[in-house]
Design an enzyme around this catalytic site. Structure first.
Site, PDB file in Angstrom:
ATOM      1  N   LYS A  85       0.848  -1.195   0.000  1.00 55.38           N
ATOM      2  CA  LYS A  85       0.000   0.000   0.000  1.00 55.38           C
ATOM      3  C   LYS A  85       0.886   1.249   0.000  1.00 55.38           C
ATOM      4  O   LYS A  85       1.029   1.946   1.000  1.00 55.38           O
ATOM      5  CB  LYS A  85      -0.931  -0.031   1.213  1.00 55.38           C
ATOM      6  CG  LYS A  85      -2.372   0.284   0.838  1.00 55.38           C
ATOM      7  CD  LYS A  85      -3.336  -0.034   1.942  1.00 55.38           C
ATOM      8  CE  LYS A  85      -4.647   0.672   1.722  1.00 55.38           C
ATOM      9  NZ  LYS A  85      -5.396   0.238   0.535  1.00 55.38           N
TER      10      LYS A  85
ATOM     11  N   GLU B  24      -6.918  -5.778 -10.635  1.00 61.50           N
ATOM     12  CA  GLU B  24      -7.862  -5.136  -9.720  1.00 61.50           C
ATOM     13  C   GLU B  24      -8.189  -3.742 -10.225  1.00 61.50           C
ATOM     14  O   GLU B  24      -7.845  -3.389 -11.353  1.00 61.50           O
ATOM     15  CB  GLU B  24      -7.307  -5.122  -8.297  1.00 61.50           C
ATOM     16  CG  GLU B  24      -5.997  -4.388  -8.132  1.00 61.50           C
ATOM     17  CD  GLU B  24      -5.616  -4.196  -6.661  1.00 61.50           C
ATOM     18  OE1 GLU B  24      -6.496  -3.907  -5.837  1.00 61.50           O
ATOM     19  OE2 GLU B  24      -4.427  -4.330  -6.339  1.00 61.50           O
TER      20      GLU B  24
END
Ligand SMILES: *Cc1c(COP(=O)(O)O)cnc(C)c1O
Length: 341
Positions: A184, A220
């Site tokens: 992240k 994604e």
């Protein structure tokens, strides 16, 4: 504790300053003990590592008020672990996991007045993050770092029901093979901004990114993992080393298997087979699951049988079950709910 007088149902998803945030500094190879502070601003040197070379990563999680009035977070140990993984990949020091979980609890408790009441649909969003704070001009990791956690109340994600999204198969790539897609890192988001603005201008809600190596497999979106449901009710999620391991998606796979008795599969998903699925959803902390109604691949439209008006039936069951667990209406698997007070 007197709650703030906010219009919980209408606060939207934006930054709303709360009273306290956690700050800890890393210097000379050690983290200090950290403290809660009222100061929402940061002063750093003009040459700080984060400003020059984007050395920063973050987490996103929520605090909920349960049906019986407790304030809880959902699987914070997994956020702590994921942040550790992000830090290691970015050559940043790890903030110890037990301290991460404790600091999250401390910040939430200090901002209790901003934790939306049960039934409001709103939640307290929690943003832990870390950045290189000391000056760096030759390309190398910073020597000093700051770890912070702030909170902001956010409104219900779906106002007036979940409207299925229309998604574009993007010509941009999100994450290189063997790159940083699985952590992240802020940098993954910086480079996705042009792609999402472009998609919005063209009338799409989100991008479907493919694997950059072959452009044949589903990865994604910019900030959520895909879940698909086959026509015989199997729950399928794409497997790839460059997908960010969503805690929501991993939890939904467990819910599908253990609560709904469905078969689940994490495997490569070809763009080619998307047209054969019955339902599609996007998973992440913000919305839990956003239903996808349509995927558009360069003019070719795939409309899922669940349609453009409502969530598919399996998606809906997954959504209801996981939110039921988070809000304390359903019994949670061991260790999923962390009670703060
Ligand atoms: C944060 C994030 C998600 C969702 O993860 P959760 O842990 O479920 O919130 C999915 N994809 C990307 C790229 C993300 O950054």
């Amino acid at each position: 504790m007197e709650k703030k007088n906010l219009d919980w149902a209408n606060i939207g998803f934006g930054y709303h300053e709360t009273d306290k945030r956690f700050v800890s500094n890393y210097k000379d190879g050690v983290w200090d003990e950290g403290a809660l502070t009222a100061d929402a601003n940061i002063v750093i040197n003009e040459c700080a590592g984060v400003l020059q070379y984007a050395q920063t990563c973050f987490e996103g999680m929520k605090a909920y008020t349960t049906e019986d009035g407790h304030i809880v977070t959902f699987r914070p140990d997994l956020n702590a672990q994921r942040m550790e993984d992000s830090c290691k990949r970015l050559e940043m020091p790890v903030f110890p996991k037990d301290r991460f979980v404790q600091a999250v609890a401390d910040v939430v408790a200090a901002n209790e007045a901003y934790v939306p009441p049960y039934g409001s649909g709103a939640t307290l969003y929690i943003r832990p993050y870390m950045f290189g704070s000391s000056s760096v001009i030759g390309v190398k990791p910073a020597e000093e770092y700051q770890f912070r956690i702030f909170t902001t109340p956010v409104g219900p994600y779906f106002k007036g029901g979940a409207k299925p999204l229309t998604i574009k198969v993007s010509d941009f790539d999100r994450a290189a093979p063997h790159g940083t897609g699985h952590i992240k890192a802020g940098l993954n988001y910086a480079m996705s901004l042009h792609a999402i603005i472009t998609a919005h201008e063209e009338g799409y809600d989100e991008n479907m990114y493919l694997d950059p190596g072959t452009r044949s497999k589903v990865e994604e979106t910019g900030g959520a993992n895909f879940l698909f449901v086959t026509k015989d009710n199997k729950v399928v999620t794409p497997k790839s080393g460059s997908i960010l391991p969503s805690i929501t998606r991993r939890s939904l796979m467990t819910v599908a298997k253990d609560y709904l008795g469905l078969e689940v599969e994490e495997r490569e998903v070809l763009l080619e087979e998307v047209k054969d699925f019955a339902e599609c959803g996007l998973c992440g902390t913000a919305a839990v699951i956003s239903p996808v109604g349509k995927v558009v691949d360069h003019g070719k439209e795939i409309v899922f049988p669940s349609g453009m008006n409502e969530m598919g039936p399996i998606t809906k069951k997954l959504y209801d079950t996981l939110t039921g667990i988070q809000m304390g209406r359903l019994e949670a698997p061991e260790g999923w709910i962390h009670v703060i007070k």
